[in-house]
Scaffold this motif. Sequence first.
Motif, PDB file in Angstrom:
ATOM      1  N   ASN A   1       0.895  -1.169  -0.103  1.00  0.00           N
ATOM      2  CA  ASN A   1      -0.098  -0.036   0.054  1.00  0.00           C
ATOM      3  C   ASN A   1       0.954   1.190   0.077  1.00  0.00           C
ATOM      4  O   ASN A   1       1.686   1.271   0.948  1.00  0.00           O
ATOM      5  N   ALA A   2       0.856   2.097  -1.064  1.00  0.00           N
ATOM      6  CA  ALA A   2       1.633   3.421  -1.026  1.00  0.00           C
ATOM      7  C   ALA A   2       1.148   4.295  -0.183  1.00  0.00           C
ATOM      8  O   ALA A   2       1.819   5.576  -0.126  1.00  0.00           O
ATOM      9  N   ASN A   3       0.150   4.171   0.584  1.00  0.00           N
ATOM     10  CA  ASN A   3      -0.321   5.230   1.365  1.00  0.00           C
ATOM     11  C   ASN A   3      -0.361   6.640   0.572  1.00  0.00           C
ATOM     12  O   ASN A   3       0.002   7.774   1.260  1.00  0.00           O
ATOM     13  N   CYS A   4      -1.061   6.683  -0.660  1.00  0.00           N
ATOM     14  CA  CYS A   4      -0.899   7.957  -1.500  1.00  0.00           C
ATOM     15  C   CYS A   4      -2.430   8.234  -1.942  1.00  0.00           C
ATOM     16  O   CYS A   4      -2.938   7.085  -2.244  1.00  0.00           O
ATOM     17  N   ALA A   5      -2.581   9.393  -2.135  1.00  0.00           N
ATOM     18  CA  ALA A   5      -3.955   9.873  -2.564  1.00  0.00           C
ATOM     19  C   ALA A   5      -5.030   9.022  -1.925  1.00  0.00           C
ATOM     20  O   ALA A   5      -6.010   8.552  -2.588  1.00  0.00           O
TER      21      ALA A   5
ATOM     22  N   THR B   1       4.864   8.179  -7.292  1.00  0.00           N
ATOM     23  CA  THR B   1       4.688   8.916  -6.057  1.00  0.00           C
ATOM     24  C   THR B   1       5.277   8.812  -5.075  1.00  0.00           C
ATOM     25  O   THR B   1       5.195   9.530  -3.812  1.00  0.00           O
ATOM     26  N   ASN B   2       6.170   7.685  -4.815  1.00  0.00           N
ATOM     27  CA  ASN B   2       6.498   7.167  -3.627  1.00  0.00           C
ATOM     28  C   ASN B   2       7.906   6.865  -3.503  1.00  0.00           C
ATOM     29  O   ASN B   2       8.602   6.349  -2.411  1.00  0.00           O
ATOM     30  N   ASP B   3       8.869   7.218  -4.424  1.00  0.00           N
ATOM     31  CA  ASP B   3      10.289   7.134  -4.677  1.00  0.00           C
ATOM     32  C   ASP B   3      10.800   7.807  -3.316  1.00  0.00           C
ATOM     33  O   ASP B   3      10.588   9.110  -3.185  1.00  0.00           O
ATOM     34  N   THR B   4      11.640   6.910  -2.748  1.00  0.00           N
ATOM     35  CA  THR B   4      12.635   7.338  -1.612  1.00  0.00           C
ATOM     36  C   THR B   4      13.803   6.738  -1.371  1.00  0.00           C
ATOM     37  O   THR B   4      14.006   5.606  -1.596  1.00  0.00           O
ATOM     38  N   VAL B   5      14.670   7.464  -1.364  1.00  0.00           N
ATOM     39  CA  VAL B   5      16.111   6.956  -0.827  1.00  0.00           C
ATOM     40  C   VAL B   5      16.610   7.740   0.441  1.00  0.00           C
ATOM     41  O   VAL B   5      16.534   8.781   0.444  1.00  0.00           O
TER      42      VAL B   5
END
Lengths: 392, 392
Positions: free
Chosen positions: A72-76, A220-224
């Motif tokens: 789950n992207a927790n987005c929108a 929408t979720n890219d993270t480093v």
Amino acid sequence: MTPPLGFRFAATYAGIRKTAQDDLALMVSERPAAAAAVFTSNLVKAAPLTVSASYLAQSKGVARAIVANAGNANCATPNGVRVARATARAAAAALGVREREVLLASTGVIGVPLDERRIVDALPKLVAALAPEGFDAAARAILTTDTIPKTASAEVRLQGGTVRIAGMAKGAGMIHPLMATMLSFLFTDADLRPAELKPMLAAAVERSFNRISVDGDTSTNDTVYLIANGASGVRPLSKERARVEEALLQVAEQLAVAIVRDGEGARKLLTIAVEGASSDRAAATLARAIANSPLVKTALAGADPNWGRILSAAGNSGVAFDPAKVDLDWNGVRVCRRGTAADFSEDEVKRSLEERESVLRFAIRGKGKGRARFWTCDLTEEYIRINASYRT
Amino acid sequence: MTPPLGFRFAATYAGIRKTAQDDLALMVSERPAAAAAVFTSNLVKAAPLTVSASYLAQSKGVARAIVANAGNANCATPNGVRVARATARAAAAALGVREREVLLASTGVIGVPLDERRIVDALPKLVAALAPEGFDAAARAILTTDTIPKTASAEVRLQGGTVRIAGMAKGAGMIHPLMATMLSFLFTDADLRPAELKPMLAAAVERSFNRISVDGDTSTNDTVYLIANGASGVRPLSKERARVEEALLQVAEQLAVAIVRDGEGARKLLTIAVEGASSDRAAATLARAIANSPLVKTALAGADPNWGRILSAAGNSGVAFDPAKVDLDWNGVRVCRRGTAADFSEDEVKRSLEERESVLRFAIRGKGKGRARFWTCDLTEEYIRINASYRT
């Protein structure tokens, strides 16, 4: 793999994804650590990203933990920020650290509310299970359509002792330069300040995760995240900094290439090497245009040494160059010379393109010193099958 | 179809492509005609384009004929310009017109020399066969991976009489807004000056051929010609000009949509309607980003009402908008309201997405008046099959 000193990891199945495969990972530094982040360039940013960015601003780049979930992207969703904050608060309480020291990352379906209770309920078990050996389990828990976990590590011997860098990544589709549906968490026990970490991470990401393409979509979720806890007790000297940066780039590049190699439906890895451009940036832009072309990627799938499509894709990049000065080599065989066909054995090149790995050299004659490497994969029918059914 | 007055057409198999299917078309106006062109935005431009552009400059927008071939793009070869000029010269001699009055267009494989003798040898036969009825044969001769010919026509009754517009197009892959591997030739018997034609054509192309996407690649050979020969004897009055422009747009739009409908491997047509953007240009940029997203296109293939991918694709467009103000409708059903999930029947929307044609409405709440329509198709396994084997 032995992770850097002073980090512990754990993973569990919290019921976020449908299949009973670990979907929640907790990663903890035993002491307050310097932290830096790079987030998606997408205008639409998921709640874990905006919340983590504000935590990092509040803490001035200090973090103790990462909570990451898949499924789950927790987005929108209407409650995304509330869920993200509740997650951080619960993890902070369970670990005895501050809310703002907990960083978040999510990947999975967009637009479906994430039930924070699944995370909150799973936290005690995760905290109890934390161990250095949990690294690989955490690396598996963040996967979605990936077929294999992706980890990499490096050690650097410095005057004061050895520092270690280790990282994990997930990502197989929606992968695009300028950040993609990918997560990567990098850990080091080197003693580095937050202000030092930020440019180090930006430079490494620019030449690794921003140089890969699976399908040209940016999520929408890219993270480093890069976390440096100093547990080695070694603070790199100024003159040693470049070696640490090089090791970080090496780890990031290995993870980035692993993502492309595991690209959705991909059977082949293509390394694109551009040289002779007016600048490194122009070279990267040319390489990106070639890497994103569906026609180049399907030609690779079909082992077709179709250099016309490459020239055409480069011509769409927006970078000015003289087509009559372009040489192209497929796996070391010159197929195009000064923009027109070279004399080569089509069968020989075709055979080489059937291998798992190929190299395309795009060289512009002249005085330009700009160069870049870029990684992409072939576009296959399997990509369509995966994405016509998987719900992101 | 009855073409506009004063035009004649012929097609033949000249041996340029391997399969014995017509590959050469000649299109002639009986009298000198006003002509305008739009060429590819690709930096790499095929020889027929650069040669035709210089002819149009020399003739100040007057033309008599178009010679178009399929099977070879006459691009990225050492002798391209020489071959293009020899073709025009031979056609001019056969027709008794000037070299600079002959326009050229080619489509097919890049990087393989085109043998001009095949064209020169076929010209006498083509000239002998010229007839108004040859229109459909010419429309078939320019096809490559297309499965059906694409023609459209319109009539406009003006005070002075009726004027006719007819057009043909080819294109199925390498199709991208900003011009794609597509050719389109538009003919009208209205009496219009070269200086009037140019802005008319540019406006029509902007809202038709520049608003379609099959695979996001832009070719080296894209060409649209508009030829107006005045054979109707009717010169539109100033106040009638808008109606002629509207008819031209209608013909161009029909041809553009026909290209998407025939997209390589496509089973479905998607019309994207954006409204509420800050400008028409911003609306078109948003629509283009959605249309080009492989994840949106595969979701359409799988009849998956996956609005998260749409929001994510829009977020990558570079256009600023507030995701919390976005409403999305799939085929008239509200699936996303203010950036989060609406209450809808997933089964109902899924069923509607299984139809051959779907409409996606992307509306931004607020005062923005910018709107655009854009057409794309689904991305299927068949696209991969075609492009992993067909040599462009």
